[in-house]
Design an enzyme around this catalytic site. Sequence first.
Site, PDB file in Angstrom:
ATOM      1  N   ASP A  61       0.802  -1.233   0.000  1.00 17.90           N
ATOM      2  CA  ASP A  61       0.000   0.000   0.000  1.00 17.90           C
ATOM      3  C   ASP A  61       0.835   1.282   0.000  1.00 17.90           C
ATOM      4  OD1 ASP A  61      -2.877  -0.651   0.034  1.00 17.90           O
ATOM      5  OD2 ASP A  61      -2.379  -1.806   1.822  1.00 17.90           O
ATOM      6  N   GLU A  66      -0.137   9.342   2.055  1.00 15.87           N
ATOM      7  CA  GLU A  66      -0.804  10.270   2.986  1.00 15.87           C
ATOM      8  C   GLU A  66      -0.996   9.666   4.375  1.00 15.87           C
ATOM      9  OE1 GLU A  66      -4.873  12.648   2.828  1.00 15.87           O
ATOM     10  OE2 GLU A  66      -5.240  10.520   2.653  1.00 15.87           O
ATOM     11  N   ASP A  67      -1.204   8.355   4.437  1.00 23.47           N
ATOM     12  CA  ASP A  67      -1.520   7.735   5.724  1.00 23.47           C
ATOM     13  C   ASP A  67      -0.346   7.700   6.689  1.00 23.47           C
ATOM     14  OD1 ASP A  67      -4.212   7.180   5.147  1.00 23.47           O
ATOM     15  OD2 ASP A  67      -3.590   5.521   3.860  1.00 23.47           O
ATOM     16  N   ARG A  86       1.139  -2.078   7.179  1.00 26.33           N
ATOM     17  CA  ARG A  86       1.606  -0.812   6.620  1.00 26.33           C
ATOM     18  C   ARG A  86       2.688  -0.140   7.475  1.00 26.33           C
ATOM     19  NH1 ARG A  86      -2.521   3.021   3.823  1.00 26.33           N
ATOM     20  NH2 ARG A  86      -0.468   3.644   3.083  1.00 26.33           N
ATOM     21  N   ARG A 131      -9.171   2.487  11.523  1.00 30.62           N
ATOM     22  CA  ARG A 131      -7.709   2.595  11.498  1.00 30.62           C
ATOM     23  C   ARG A 131      -7.150   3.475  12.623  1.00 30.62           C
ATOM     24  NH1 ARG A 131      -5.789   1.182   6.306  1.00 30.62           N
ATOM     25  NH2 ARG A 131      -7.045  -0.632   5.713  1.00 30.62           N
ATOM     26  N   HIS A 161     -11.730   6.066   5.820  1.00 27.98           N
ATOM     27  CA  HIS A 161     -11.068   7.178   6.515  1.00 27.98           C
ATOM     28  C   HIS A 161     -11.964   8.417   6.550  1.00 27.98           C
ATOM     29  CE1 HIS A 161      -7.032   5.267   5.231  1.00 27.98           C
ATOM     30  NE2 HIS A 161      -7.021   5.276   6.539  1.00 27.98           N
ATOM     31  N   CYS A 248      -4.820  10.577  -0.892  1.00 27.63           N
ATOM     32  CA  CYS A 248      -3.951   9.516  -0.338  1.00 27.63           C
ATOM     33  C   CYS A 248      -2.595   9.429  -1.000  1.00 27.63           C
ATOM     34  CB  CYS A 248      -4.544   8.129  -0.528  1.00 27.63           C
ATOM     35  SG  CYS A 248      -6.256   8.010  -0.539  1.00 27.63           S
TER      36      CYS A 248
HETATM   37  C1  CIR Z   1      -5.468   0.699   2.840  1.00 25.57           C
HETATM   38  O1  CIR Z   1      -6.457   0.015   3.086  1.00 25.57           O
HETATM   39  O2  CIR Z   1      -4.706   1.096   3.717  1.00 25.57           O
HETATM   40  C2  CIR Z   1      -5.168   1.019   1.393  1.00 25.57           C
HETATM   41  N1  CIR Z   1      -5.560  -0.086   0.572  1.00 25.57           N
HETATM   42  C3  CIR Z   1      -5.916   2.268   0.964  1.00 25.57           C
HETATM   43  C4  CIR Z   1      -5.490   3.483   1.732  1.00 25.57           C
HETATM   44  C5  CIR Z   1      -6.137   4.726   1.245  1.00 25.57           C
HETATM   45  N2  CIR Z   1      -5.682   5.846   1.980  1.00 25.57           N
HETATM   46  C6  CIR Z   1      -6.412   6.915   2.234  1.00 25.57           C
HETATM   47  O3  CIR Z   1      -7.593   6.975   1.927  1.00 25.57           O
HETATM   48  N3  CIR Z   1      -5.836   7.889   2.922  1.00 25.57           N
END
Ligand code: CIR
Length: 259
Positions: A61, A66-67, A86, A131, A161, A248
């Site tokens: 991922d 951004e996460d 992650r 999350r 999110h 993201c």
């Molecule tokens: C996840 O589930 O972590 C990734 N497949 C998608 C993350 C998307 N991130 C976001 O919306 N900030």
Amino acid sequence: MPLIALTRDISPALAQCELTHLERTPIDLEVARAQHDAYERSLAAAECVVQRLETNADMPDSVFIEDIAVVFDEIAVITRPGASSRRAETAAVGEAVSRHRPVRHIEAPGTLDGGDVLRVGRTVFVGCSGRTNSAGIGQLRCALRPLGYDVREVDVRGCLHLKSAITAASDDLLLVNHAWIPNADLTGFEVLEVHPEEQYGANLLRLADRVIHAEAFPRTRERLEQCGLRVESVDLSELAKAEGAVTCCSILIPVNPGS
Ligand code: CIR
């Protein structure tokens, strides 16, 4: 003010990405990479300096950078992502961000995903989601309160999110899908609802003179344009299969904020 846009390569293991609300469907890596390149070109066209980090097959991922970090004018917060798969993503992102800001870290048992943090002026909305937990929100609040931010917790339901449900088009105007944040305290802001048939349409990336928005949501785009916004549409259909959207795929870092 110069703006760095930190991005990250699409992992060769993208097909093993985390999925929460979508069924797994085949993702065409070549198309995903071409769409990601076009996204970066949209950032560059808006005068961002794009810096892309590398990745590997242990980080499916990683493109959803951004996460992993949240950048404020004063500090950056390196997250502890809610999905344990992650957590290896934080090392390189933390290193890159630390060149521009003093960093703080979310520590166990706290979890926080950057997709759950929306800063609008001195207000910071933080999603309590699958999350991001209360301990993570508490740690963020402790880091931001001395800096004068108003941190507002928002209960997120039915989407991954907070920023799937709400983003800011300007310091005054929020783009919102209320169904996913029914109890949010949005006092002090104007609210624009997504088109009812475009429930994923609330995610936009705000830049100095325009917003970037996904091509899949033309009727929400019309609403944004009616508010006088310049909207650049990008096609991120392959990354949407991995539950990604426009915010993201980058971390925006203003250089010399306040100077
Ligand atoms: C996840 O589930 O972590 C990734 N497949 C998608 C993350 C998307 N991130 C976001 O919306 N900030």
